[in-house]
Enzyme design. Structure first.
Site, short mmCIF file in Angstrom:
data_model
loop_
_atom_site.label_atom_id
_atom_site.label_comp_id
_atom_site.label_asym_id
_atom_site.label_seq_id
_atom_site.Cartn_x
_atom_site.Cartn_y
_atom_site.Cartn_z
N LYS A 13 0.56 2.80 4.35
CA LYS A 13 0.96 3.76 3.32
C LYS A 13 1.38 5.03 4.06
O LYS A 13 0.88 6.13 3.80
CB LYS A 13 -0.24 4.00 2.38
CG LYS A 13 0.13 4.68 1.11
CD LYS A 13 0.97 3.84 0.17
CE LYS A 13 1.45 4.65 -1.01
NZ LYS A 13 2.51 4.00 -1.79
N ASP A 69 -9.81 -5.20 3.00
CA ASP A 69 -10.86 -5.63 2.06
C ASP A 69 -10.22 -6.07 0.75
O ASP A 69 -10.53 -7.12 0.19
CB ASP A 69 -11.82 -4.45 1.84
CG ASP A 69 -13.00 -4.82 0.97
OD1 ASP A 69 -13.65 -5.83 1.28
OD2 ASP A 69 -13.27 -4.10 0.00
#
Ligand code: ATP
Length: 338
Positions: free
Chosen positions: A169, A226
């Site tokens: 990001k 995750d």
């Protein structure tokens, strides 16, 4: 061969015992050395991850681990975070692939999620600035970034994979993911025979939901990893409680130690009932066998799992059956062949 077995809590003892049965059926002789962790260890030793368990893994170097619950509200740091940091297990690897007999919206998913395990927001470095204001630190270092991206490329090379996708990001977290991205581009230059692509993590989520077949090896920081791991389990699982959580194996690697564990948690809602799906832990044990130099035993287990799923007998509820942990384990052993 001595290997540490952490049974954990919740469904942990049930599914790890099933995995030990399957490993025994491959003919590979393993002397399991039990290391306490999770709620039973917290009750007995006042610590859900006693030092002796960490020491055991340092001594024997390899462990098979069931899910462990970190008691909440008692000031304990996450067991998984402590294990990963304490043993330098910097890379988590989760293969996500469609399995025979499981109906999903996608026919051909075959990707590997490689997750940085020691830094990022998931490392849980938080503090209270003033009451009502807390701050989490998203640590990214050049060293750890390079180590994980190189690991992903080496894994791709080892398994004959064609592409590595770096997920980030960097347009928003310009400094932290900016550094990670710069490092990823540099490492990629050392692997001209493997295609490199860089993609914003939100685009990756969109594309995974629309058509996951375009992905191969994905590498990313801790928290993104995750989330994408569970998303991956959803892609290959049946529509039902838990999705594919009972199917997806995993491993954590460092330079000296390796700990193999399923993606799922301790599933307290079904613990002790004998109905948990042991396949994720059984496949993690298969990865362990490959790691310790027994790839033929791994292949045998994968054959057993595929055969059992295809035959569709003795399946647990999450897979649409009415069977038990034991019945699916029996089927897997039956289909492993001689
Ligand atoms: P954690 O936070 O520890 O990852 P969680 O609460 O997010 O745990 P799980 O404990 O993995 O998630 O359970 C999520 C759901 O999936 C529950 O309904 C659980 O029963 C189901 N589930 C998880 N693992 C299995 C399994 N091996 N077999 C059957 N169902 C499972």
């Amino acid at each position: 061969m001595q290997i540490v077995l952490i049974e954990g809590d919740g469904i942990g003892p049930e599914v790890t015992q099933a995995a030990c049965r399957v490993v025994a059926a491959t003919g590979v002789k393993i002397d399991w050395v039990k290391g306490p962790a999770g709620i039973p260890a917290a009750e007995r030793y006042g610590d859900p991850l006693p030092d002796e368990t960490l020491e055991m893994i340092r001594r024997y170097r390899v462990a098979l681990k069931g899910p462990c619950t970190t008691p909440i509200g008692k000031g304990y740091k996450s067991i998984n975070v402590r294990l990963r940091q304490g043993l330098g297990l910097f890379a988590s690897v989760r293969p996500v692939n469609t399995l025979p007999g499981i109906r999903t919206p996608y026919e051909k998913v075959d990707l590997i999620v490689v997750r940085e395990n020691t830094e990022g927001l998931y490392a849980g470095m938080e503090h209270e600035v003033v009451p009502g204001v807390v701050e989490s630190v998203r640590l990214i270092t050049r060293g750890a970034a390079e180590r994980i991206v190189r690991f992903a490329f080496e894994l791709a090379r080892h398994h004959g994979r064609r592409m590595v996708t770096f997920c980030h990001k960097a347009d928003v977290m310009r400094l932290s993911d900016g550094l990670f991205l710069e490092v990823a581009r540099t490492v990629a230059e050392d692997y001209p025979f493997i295609q490199f692509e860089e993609k914003p993590i939100d685009n990756v989520c969109l594309e995974l939901a629309m058509d996951p077949s375009g992905f191969d090896v994905l590498v990313m920081e801790n928290l993104f990893g995750d989330l994408i791991s569970d998303l991956g389990a959803g892609l290959i699982g049946p529509a039902g409680p838990g999705g594919g959580l009972g199917l997806v194996p995993g491993a954590n690697f460092g330079t000296q130690y390796a700990v193999f564990e399923a993606v799922h948690g301790s599933a307290p809602d079904i613990a002790g009932k004998g109905i948990a799906n042991p396949i994720a832990v059984i496949r993690s044990a298969a990865m362990l066998l490959e790691y310790v130099g027994r790839p033929e035993a791994m292949a045998k287990i994968e054959r057993g799992v595929a055969g059992a799923l295809q035959a569709g007998e003795g399946l647990t509820r999450d897979l649409g059956g009415t069977g038990t942990t034991n019945s699916i384990t029996d089927q897997i052993i039956k289909h492993m062949g001689a």
